[in-house]
Design an enzyme around this catalytic site. Sequence first.
Site, PDB file in Angstrom:
ATOM      1  CE  LYS A 196      -3.553   2.345   2.691  1.00  0.00           C
ATOM      2  NZ  LYS A 196      -4.554   2.200   3.752  1.00  0.00           N
ATOM      3  CE  LYS A 250      -5.945   1.919  -0.439  1.00  0.00           C
ATOM      4  NZ  LYS A 250      -6.366   1.963   0.913  1.00  0.00           N
TER       5      LYS A 250
END
Length: 326
Positions: A196, A250
């Site tokens: 992330k 992400k």
Amino acid sequence: MFPAQRPRRLRRTPAIRRLVAETSLDPSDLVAPLFVAEGLSEPQAILSLPGHVQHTLDSLRDEVKALLATGVTSVILFGVPLSKDELGSEAWSGDGIAQVAIRSLKDAFGDEVVVMADLCVDEYTTHGHCGVVRSDGSVDNDATLELYAKVALAQVEAGADVVAPSGMMDGQVGAIRSALEDHGYQETIILAYAAKYASGLYGPFREAVGVEIVGGGNRKGYQQDSSNRREALLEARADVEQGADMVMVKPAMTYLDIVSDLKFALDVPVAAYHVSGEYAMVKAAAERGWIDATAVALEQLTAVRRAGADFVLTYFARELAEELSR
Ligand code: PBG
């Protein structure tokens, strides 16, 4: 002399193109992110995410029913509490809004729906960070792990099928897996937000959940730096070793190289999160008539699948599923 290869032959009709398509996009590959807010009597529009709302418990159930009808069978839930505190205790309270919502969906739809719970505390803390903040403003990794274990247990006790730790603390997957094992929860799936990145693309989401990081701060001290590629593998391998069943990258479009790396390096399902800013950019340009939102969404999500994602979390889930079934 004619060229031996004539690739255009395979593009002549829609049926031929479908026959040779290497990548498919099916409603069951999409996961719908949904927001549920405590104390609302009516759903509340989220201006930064056109077409999305903060749900009441009733409207949440209606939305999941509509999603199931289009073939989208998985959702990820984010709770918006009425009150916040320093540690984010509503995140693990048995009657915290996320837990109440999970229970309500599992009561209504059972195993027809896969309920994923975002596992973090930022929506529940007064300072908006994903963990315990020290007096110098930094986030205390190991103290935060204890909170995540409590959140995981609360979500699983409420009926979550999947917990998805998104805080990027080192060791978070291991801490959650051992808490689950200690309490006899062997079936719970952990979807790790493994790679992330500290991204500017989460802005609309923070508006959706009412998170403001104290002092105009950011998450660069714990989320990944967008310059780095190999670090994602280190993160994802560590998560799998600690007991993650699936890993996530992400955002999606700006990190397709990472999706591809994880796909080839690991043997677990790889997910990608097409995040709020990615959705909002497409919608905003479409509102001005500059692009066709549905066509661009289809193209982007197909690209995410082509790069190697087994499934995609996306705010386009419902509208694309409707489009795909046309
Ligand atoms: C943390 C979390 C965030 C998102 C998903 N889980 C926000 C953040 O890290 O700041 C962002 C999702 C999106 O932008 O769509 N609870």
